[in-house]
Each structure stands twice: as structure tokens, then as C-alpha cells.
Design an enzyme around this catalytic site. Structure first.
Site, PDB file in Angstrom:
ATOM      1  N   CYS A 133       1.143  -1.696  -0.189  1.00 30.72           N
ATOM      2  CA  CYS A 133      -0.118  -0.051   0.004  1.00 30.72           C
ATOM      3  C   CYS A 133       0.823   1.222  -0.280  1.00 30.72           C
ATOM      4  O   CYS A 133       1.291   1.522   1.070  1.00 30.72           O
ATOM      5  CB  CYS A 133      -0.958   0.337   1.529  1.00 30.72           C
ATOM      6  SG  CYS A 133      -2.012   1.316   1.686  1.00 30.72           S
ATOM      7  N   CYS A 136      -0.473   4.436   1.812  1.00 28.87           N
ATOM      8  CA  CYS A 136      -0.312   3.622   3.524  1.00 28.87           C
ATOM      9  C   CYS A 136       1.217   4.152   4.496  1.00 28.87           C
ATOM     10  O   CYS A 136       1.396   4.824   5.008  1.00 28.87           O
ATOM     11  CB  CYS A 136      -0.372   2.618   4.316  1.00 28.87           C
ATOM     12  SG  CYS A 136      -1.947   2.059   3.392  1.00 28.87           S
ATOM     13  N   ASP A 137       2.438   3.990   3.479  1.00 27.36           N
ATOM     14  CA  ASP A 137       3.702   3.081   3.366  1.00 27.36           C
ATOM     15  C   ASP A 137       4.733   4.528   2.981  1.00 27.36           C
ATOM     16  O   ASP A 137       6.011   4.281   3.152  1.00 27.36           O
ATOM     17  CB  ASP A 137       4.705   2.480   3.497  1.00 27.36           C
ATOM     18  CG  ASP A 137       3.689   1.244   4.501  1.00 27.36           C
ATOM     19  OD1 ASP A 137       3.194   1.853   5.434  1.00 27.36           O
ATOM     20  OD2 ASP A 137       3.339   0.386   4.152  1.00 27.36           O
TER      21      ASP A 137
END
Ligand code: NDP
Length: 314
Positions: A133, A136-137
């Protein structure tokens, strides 16, 4: 046999928000939390894009707080995995092995799972360089070089997003033709920061360990045409080979699109079966964010509440 007005299947941001709203509407919802209580956010670390947490919050903590908030108003959790449902007549039945529950309405929030390559080393470095993701990261890969696996829209989107942080993004694809839509291909090709490595698959993720902290350093790639192996130095690996909606329970029951996502009607959370509502990633392959899932969980609860009232169940 235990009966509820609302049974919620799935416990990510969509399910727990639906539980919060249904509980506050006095519907005493029962949540089946499934195999991964809290859903996909429990396998991420910092969540920095959920509004209301200026310093960020750990994924598992956010989900615990959502659960507590729902429980405070009377929602109840069962840490069990639903094995089948029968919706051919009302009340619906929900089966957990031999145990049967009945419900006037169902909210389906079973989510989706990122597809992974299935390598042992991919599992080992998950969270230590490997991610599924970019939203997200991606931020953690500032000024580093990263690779994205896949040739579809997800991979292009991940790669484009990562160009904001990484110095170089390499898309590694198993063929020499992208599956992604023309517009996404053009954007990726034009970005100037994305390189393509064709006819290649990851054989292994490699790295080092310092003071107990794992860190990936390179990939072993295999050329799909001649079988040759090469070492490819890179500090991050994003798997962008798509998601799989968790809809096995509803095969031949609820309408799905060609990828298996549940189809909801118009701007609502109504499915094709009266009394069954769907929210979160199980019906959304476009946005897939915790906050949009939570929003649709709220919608599902309101839809269910109004539908129950129409049936004379309040
Ligand atoms: P797709 O199925 O379209 O693409 C998956 C890609 O991953 C393919 O290129 C496939 O290769 C590759 N792949 C699959 N398995 C492996 C594996 N084991 N090893 C290596 N490569 C693998 O999935 P997407 O998630 O990209 O898209 C799903 C749907 O969501 C599509 O309809 C897409 O248009 C939509 N979407 C739209 C977006 C947007 O409009 N912004 C963003 C994201 C998704 P191969 O091509 O060889 O099969």
C-alpha cells in the site's frame, strides 16, 4: 438461536463504524470480527491520513478505539469467522460452524485483501521494506529507490504516488505490455521518474539485519524469457498486483462485478437482496481508504435502520 436486528460481518473501519451507528440507533448490532479483527489496518503501522489524529495513530490502536466506541453504545463483538449465510428467507441465518444466528438485516463489510506474490522472503520483509500500500507507507521511502510489481492500474497508481517521495521508481512487470488503462500508462510513462523493467519476476527479497532491525537491500529477479537471474538493488518493494475482495460467502447470493466486488445500488449501500447492505472495500475498489470505508459504514447503518423501520422493525 440468538437473534439480532443487525448482524455485521467484518470488523475494519466500515464494519466498526456501521456498528457504532447501529448501536447508537438502539439496534444492538452483533459484529462478527472474522480472522483478522480490525481488518487491514491492523497490519499497518502509522496511520497518518485518518482525520482527527494530527500526530498519526498506530493502525491497531485506531481499530481498538473504533471498537471501544461501538461497544460503549451496546455493539457486541464475536471473534469468530462466519462460515456460511442463508438469505433465501427472512430472518436471514448466519452460520459459524454448527452455531446459527438469525438477523433481520445484514451489513457486509468483509473487506479485501491485497494479493501477494506468495514468497517466503516477501512475508519476512513485510513492513521492513515490503508493502502492499503506497498510500499507507510511501512516505517512509523518502529519497530512496523503490520497485513496484504489476502492470495494471493499481501498479501505475502506486508507482505515480511513490514518485512524490522516492528518487527512482522501477515498475517490474512479468510481460512487456501493460494491462493498465491508456491514461494511467501515459501518466506513468510521462512522469520521468518511473522506469520499467519488463519480462521480470521477483524470485527473492534480500536484506540485512542490524540491531534486530531488518532492512531490505535488493531483489533477485528472474527474466521470464531466458530464465537469467540478476540482483536488483532497491530499498522498497510495493506489491501492486491487485486486491481480492472477500466475497466467497456471497457467491451466487449477491451481485458482484467481474472482479468479485459487491455491487451496491446508486449512491446507497443496498445490494440486490433486500435487507443486505454492503460497505467498505468489499464494494469499493477505487478509493479503498480507512476514512472512505468508515464513511460507507455509516451509510450502511443508516440504510439498514431506515429499511428496518419500513419493515416495522425498530
Ligand atoms: P489487474 O488485475 O488489472 O492487474 C494486475 C497486474 O498484476 C497485472 O498486470 C498482472 O500481470 C500482474 N500480476 C498478477 N499476479 C501477478 C504475480 N503473481 N506476479 C507478477 N505480476 C502479477 O489489477 P489492478 O488492481 O491493477 O486493477 C483492478 C481493477 O481496478 C481494474 O479494473 C482497474 O482498472 C481498477 N483500478 C482503477 C484505478 C484507477 O482508475 N485509478 C486504480 C486501481 C485499480 P498480467 O498483466 O501479466 O496479468
Amino acid at each position: 438461536m440468538e437473534h439480532r436486528k443487525v448482524i455485521i460481518i467484518g470488523s475494519g473501519p466500515a464494519g466498526l463504524t456501521a456498528a457504532l451507528y447501529s448501536a447508537r440507533a438502539n439496534l444492538s448490532p452483533l459484529i462478527f470480527e472474522g480472522n483478522q479483527p480490525g481488518g487491514q489496518l491492523t497490519i499497518t503501522t502509522d496511520v497518518e491520513n485518518f482525520p482527527g489524529f494530527p500526530e498519526g495513530i498506530q493502525g491497531p490502536k485506531l481499530m481498538d478505539e473504533m471498537r471501544k466506541q461501538a461497544h460503549r453504545f451496546g455493539a457486541e463483538s464475536k471473534y469468530e469467522h462466519v462460515t456460511s449465510v442463508d438469505v433465501s428467507k427472512r430472518p436471514f441465518t448466519v452460520h459459524v460452524g454448527e452455531t446459527v444466528y438469525t438477523a433481520d438485516s445484514l451489513i457486509v463489510s468483509t473487506g479485501a485483501s491485497a494479493r501477494l506474490l506468495g514468497l517466503e522472503s516477501e512475508k519476512e520483509y513485510m513492513g521492513y521494506g515490503v508493502s502492499a500500500c503506497a498510500t499507507c507507507d510511501g512516505f517512509f521511502f523518502k529519497d530512496l529507490e523503490v520497485a513496484v510489481i504489476g502492470g495494471g492500474d493499481t501498479a501505475m497508481e502506486e508507482a505515480l504516488f511513490l514518485t512524490k517521495f522516492a528518487t527512482k521508481v522501477t515498475v517490474i512487470h512479468r510481460r512487456e505490455e501493460l494491462r493498465a488503462s491508456k491514461i494511467m500508462q501515459e501518466r506513468a510513462l510521462k512522469s520521468g521518474k518511473i522506469e520499467f523493467k519488463w519480462n521480470s519476476v521477483v524470485e527473492e527479497v534480500k536484506g540485512t539485519e542490524e540491531n534486530g532491525m531488518k532492512k531490505m537491500t535488493h531483489l533477485v529477479l528472474k527474466n521470464t524469457l531466458n530464465g537469467e537471474l540478476e540482483e536488483f538493488p532497491v530499498q522498497g518493494l510495493f506489491i501492486g498486483i491487485g486486491h481480492k475482495p472477500n466475497t466467497e460467502l456471497f457467491e451466487d447470493i449477491l451481485d458482484m462485478d467481474e472482479s468479485g466486488y459487491l455491487v451496491t445500488k446508486g449512491k446507497s449501500t443496498y445490494t440486490n437482496v433486500d435487507g443486505i447492505f454492503a460497505c467498505g472495500d468489499v464494494q469499493d475498489h477505487v478509493y479503498r481508504q480507512a476514512v472512505s470505508a468508515a464513511g460507507s459504514g455509516c451509510m450502511a447503518s443508516i440504510d439498514a435502520e431506515r429499511w428496518l423501520a419500513e419493515q416495522g422493525i425498530e
